[in-house]
Design a protein around this motif. Structure first.
Motif, PDB file in Angstrom:
ATOM      1  N   ASN A  12       0.825  -1.198   0.000  1.00  0.00           N
ATOM      2  CA  ASN A  12       0.000   0.000   0.000  1.00  0.00           C
ATOM      3  C   ASN A  12       0.868   1.260   0.000  1.00  0.00           C
ATOM      4  N   LEU A  13       1.932   1.230   0.782  1.00  0.00           N
ATOM      5  CA  LEU A  13       2.824   2.385   0.864  1.00  0.00           C
ATOM      6  C   LEU A  13       3.507   2.662  -0.470  1.00  0.00           C
ATOM      7  N   PHE A  14       4.117   1.644  -1.043  1.00  0.00           N
ATOM      8  CA  PHE A  14       4.921   1.863  -2.251  1.00  0.00           C
ATOM      9  C   PHE A  14       4.069   2.080  -3.502  1.00  0.00           C
ATOM     10  N   SER A  15       2.790   1.731  -3.420  1.00  0.00           N
ATOM     11  CA  SER A  15       1.901   1.986  -4.562  1.00  0.00           C
ATOM     12  C   SER A  15       1.131   3.290  -4.405  1.00  0.00           C
ATOM     13  N   CYS A  16       1.337   4.002  -3.286  1.00  0.00           N
ATOM     14  CA  CYS A  16       0.577   5.225  -3.017  1.00  0.00           C
ATOM     15  C   CYS A  16       0.931   6.320  -4.029  1.00  0.00           C
ATOM     16  N   ARG A  17      -0.108   6.949  -4.571  1.00  0.00           N
ATOM     17  CA  ARG A  17       0.064   8.065  -5.496  1.00  0.00           C
ATOM     18  C   ARG A  17      -0.946   9.164  -5.140  1.00  0.00           C
ATOM     19  N   SER A  18      -1.118   9.410  -3.838  1.00  0.00           N
ATOM     20  CA  SER A  18      -2.172  10.312  -3.374  1.00  0.00           C
ATOM     21  C   SER A  18      -1.860  11.786  -3.584  1.00  0.00           C
ATOM     22  N   CYS A  19      -0.575  12.138  -3.719  1.00  0.00           N
ATOM     23  CA  CYS A  19      -0.187  13.551  -3.752  1.00  0.00           C
ATOM     24  C   CYS A  19       0.293  13.935  -5.150  1.00  0.00           C
ATOM     25  N   PRO A  20      -0.470  14.744  -5.881  1.00  0.00           N
ATOM     26  CA  PRO A  20      -0.133  15.025  -7.285  1.00  0.00           C
ATOM     27  C   PRO A  20       1.085  15.911  -7.496  1.00  0.00           C
ATOM     28  N   SER A  21       1.520  16.646  -6.470  1.00  0.00           N
ATOM     29  CA  SER A  21       2.612  17.601  -6.672  1.00  0.00           C
ATOM     30  C   SER A  21       3.991  17.039  -6.363  1.00  0.00           C
ATOM     31  N   VAL A  22       4.058  15.817  -5.833  1.00  0.00           N
ATOM     32  CA  VAL A  22       5.360  15.246  -5.488  1.00  0.00           C
ATOM     33  C   VAL A  22       5.986  14.599  -6.717  1.00  0.00           C
ATOM     34  N   ILE A  23       7.260  14.235  -6.585  1.00  0.00           N
ATOM     35  CA  ILE A  23       8.021  13.698  -7.709  1.00  0.00           C
ATOM     36  C   ILE A  23       8.529  12.303  -7.356  1.00  0.00           C
ATOM     37  N   GLY A  24       8.360  11.373  -8.269  1.00  0.00           N
ATOM     38  CA  GLY A  24       8.885  10.030  -8.054  1.00  0.00           C
ATOM     39  C   GLY A  24       7.989   9.180  -7.177  1.00  0.00           C
ATOM     40  N   GLU A  25       8.536   8.067  -6.725  1.00  0.00           N
ATOM     41  CA  GLU A  25       7.785   7.089  -5.947  1.00  0.00           C
ATOM     42  C   GLU A  25       8.195   7.140  -4.480  1.00  0.00           C
ATOM     43  N   ASN A 109      -1.886  13.037   4.232  1.00  0.00           N
ATOM     44  CA  ASN A 109      -1.968  11.818   3.411  1.00  0.00           C
ATOM     45  C   ASN A 109      -0.944  10.788   3.865  1.00  0.00           C
ATOM     46  N   CYS A 110       0.303  11.229   4.040  1.00  0.00           N
ATOM     47  CA  CYS A 110       1.360  10.294   4.389  1.00  0.00           C
ATOM     48  C   CYS A 110       1.321   9.928   5.869  1.00  0.00           C
ATOM     49  N   GLY A 111       0.651  10.750   6.671  1.00  0.00           N
ATOM     50  CA  GLY A 111       0.511  10.440   8.081  1.00  0.00           C
ATOM     51  C   GLY A 111      -0.214   9.130   8.323  1.00  0.00           C
ATOM     52  N   HIS A 112      -1.084   8.749   7.385  1.00  0.00           N
ATOM     53  CA  HIS A 112      -1.782   7.465   7.526  1.00  0.00           C
ATOM     54  C   HIS A 112      -0.795   6.305   7.432  1.00  0.00           C
ATOM     55  N   HIS A 113       0.223   6.443   6.595  1.00  0.00           N
ATOM     56  CA  HIS A 113       1.244   5.387   6.503  1.00  0.00           C
ATOM     57  C   HIS A 113       2.048   5.312   7.806  1.00  0.00           C
ATOM     58  N   LEU A 114       2.398   6.475   8.357  1.00  0.00           N
ATOM     59  CA  LEU A 114       3.134   6.488   9.622  1.00  0.00           C
ATOM     60  C   LEU A 114       2.300   5.869  10.738  1.00  0.00           C
ATOM     61  N   ASP A 115       1.026   6.224  10.783  1.00  0.00           N
ATOM     62  CA  ASP A 115       0.161   5.652  11.812  1.00  0.00           C
ATOM     63  C   ASP A 115       0.093   4.133  11.696  1.00  0.00           C
ATOM     64  N   ARG A 116       0.034   3.633  10.486  1.00  0.00           N
ATOM     65  CA  ARG A 116      -0.019   2.184  10.290  1.00  0.00           C
ATOM     66  C   ARG A 116       1.283   1.536  10.753  1.00  0.00           C
ATOM     67  N   GLU A 117       2.395   2.182  10.484  1.00  0.00           N
ATOM     68  CA  GLU A 117       3.683   1.641  10.929  1.00  0.00           C
ATOM     69  C   GLU A 117       3.793   1.624  12.451  1.00  0.00           C
ATOM     70  N   LEU A 118       3.311   2.686  13.083  1.00  0.00           N
ATOM     71  CA  LEU A 118       3.310   2.716  14.546  1.00  0.00           C
ATOM     72  C   LEU A 118       2.435   1.598  15.102  1.00  0.00           C
ATOM     73  N   ASP A 119       1.320   1.353  14.443  1.00  0.00           N
ATOM     74  CA  ASP A 119       0.415   0.295  14.887  1.00  0.00           C
ATOM     75  C   ASP A 119       1.037  -1.086  14.702  1.00  0.00           C
ATOM     76  N   LEU A 120       1.732  -1.292  13.585  1.00  0.00           N
ATOM     77  CA  LEU A 120       2.321  -2.602  13.297  1.00  0.00           C
ATOM     78  C   LEU A 120       3.592  -2.855  14.108  1.00  0.00           C
ATOM     79  N   LEU A 121       4.472  -1.853  14.175  1.00  0.00           N
ATOM     80  CA  LEU A 121       5.779  -2.044  14.806  1.00  0.00           C
ATOM     81  C   LEU A 121       5.757  -1.835  16.314  1.00  0.00           C
ATOM     82  N   LYS A 122       4.896  -0.915  16.746  1.00  0.00           N
ATOM     83  CA  LYS A 122       4.862  -0.527  18.157  1.00  0.00           C
ATOM     84  C   LYS A 122       6.277  -0.219  18.682  1.00  0.00           C
ATOM     85  N   PRO A 123       6.934   0.755  18.064  1.00  0.00           N
ATOM     86  CA  PRO A 123       8.316   1.072  18.462  1.00  0.00           C
ATOM     87  C   PRO A 123       8.367   1.654  19.866  1.00  0.00           C
TER      88      PRO A 123
END
Length: 209
Positions: A12-25, A109-123
């Motif tokens: 889900n993270l590496f396929s994300c294309r939610s932000c039209p103004s950014v460059i690259g993957e 938009n990207c905060g959702h990825h961070l939240d998921r990582e915090l949930d999965l890793l529980k650092p």
């Protein structure tokens, strides 16, 4: 072998294309099971090409700091999950010449990825690098008030410690102030002594995580 939930997050993270103004993957240094995370602002153009975070001059300085703690760049990348406030290159700031600061929509938009990582890793420890990462994780944007101490943070229903480092970019003049360099040393010492960092870099920690 990665767990199904972790693998699904990375897809889900590496396929994300939610932000039209950014460059690259998206760029992230994913380490399943890591109990230490490092969060920067955003990848730069070299990171997009190399497909790994902190791959250029700022990275060299950052890993020099960790080398003073006895941790090589290769070992750090193997054992610490490296992310960013946003995971794609924002592009250049047309007025100032540096990299553009991510806008609030991109951060959300990207905060959702961070939240998921915090949930999965529980650092147990998150190292925030730079003003924006400090603001997003601790709510404090002034480095002189956030560097040099531990912050207890709750996010994504998880409680963890945050230690802030200044951004290692050569464009930054923050470390020209001797008192700021002292704060950096205090942060590095706090990282060195944090139980999660100690466990992560024990000789057998790569097998025990």
């Amino acid at each position: 072998m990665s767990s199904p939930l972790f693998s699904a997050h990375l897809r889900n993270l590496f396929s994300c294309r939610s932000c039209p103004s950014v460059i690259g993957e998206p760029v992230t240094g994913a380490v399943e099971g890591a109990k230490v995370m490092l969060i920067g602002q955003a990848p730069g153009p070299r990171e997009v090409v190399e497909k790994r975070p902190f791959a250029y001059t700022a990275g060299r300085r950052l890993f020099q700091w960790f080398a003073t703690l006895g941790v090589s760049e290769s070992k750090f990348r193997e054992r610490v999950y490296i992310g960013a406030v946003i995971r794609c290159f924002p592009g250049k700031n047309l007025k100032g010449g540096g990299d553009r600061v991510p806008d609030p929509v991109e951060i959300s938009n990207c905060g959702h990825h961070l939240d998921r990582e915090l949930d999965l890793l529980k650092p147990d420890l998150v190292v925030a690098v730079g003003t924006l990462a400090a603001l997003v994780l601790t709510g404090e944007a002034t480095l002189s008030r956030s560097v040099g101490r531990e912050h207890r943070v709750t996010r994504s229903s998880h409680i963890f410690d945050v230690i802030v480092l200044p951004h290692p970019s050569g464009r930054s003049t923050w470390l020209n102030n001797p008192s700021h360099r002292e704060l950096l040393e205090q942060s590095l010492e706090a990282i060195r002594n944090h139980p999660a960092f100690v466990r992560t870099f024990e000789p057998d920690s790569s097998q025990s995580r």
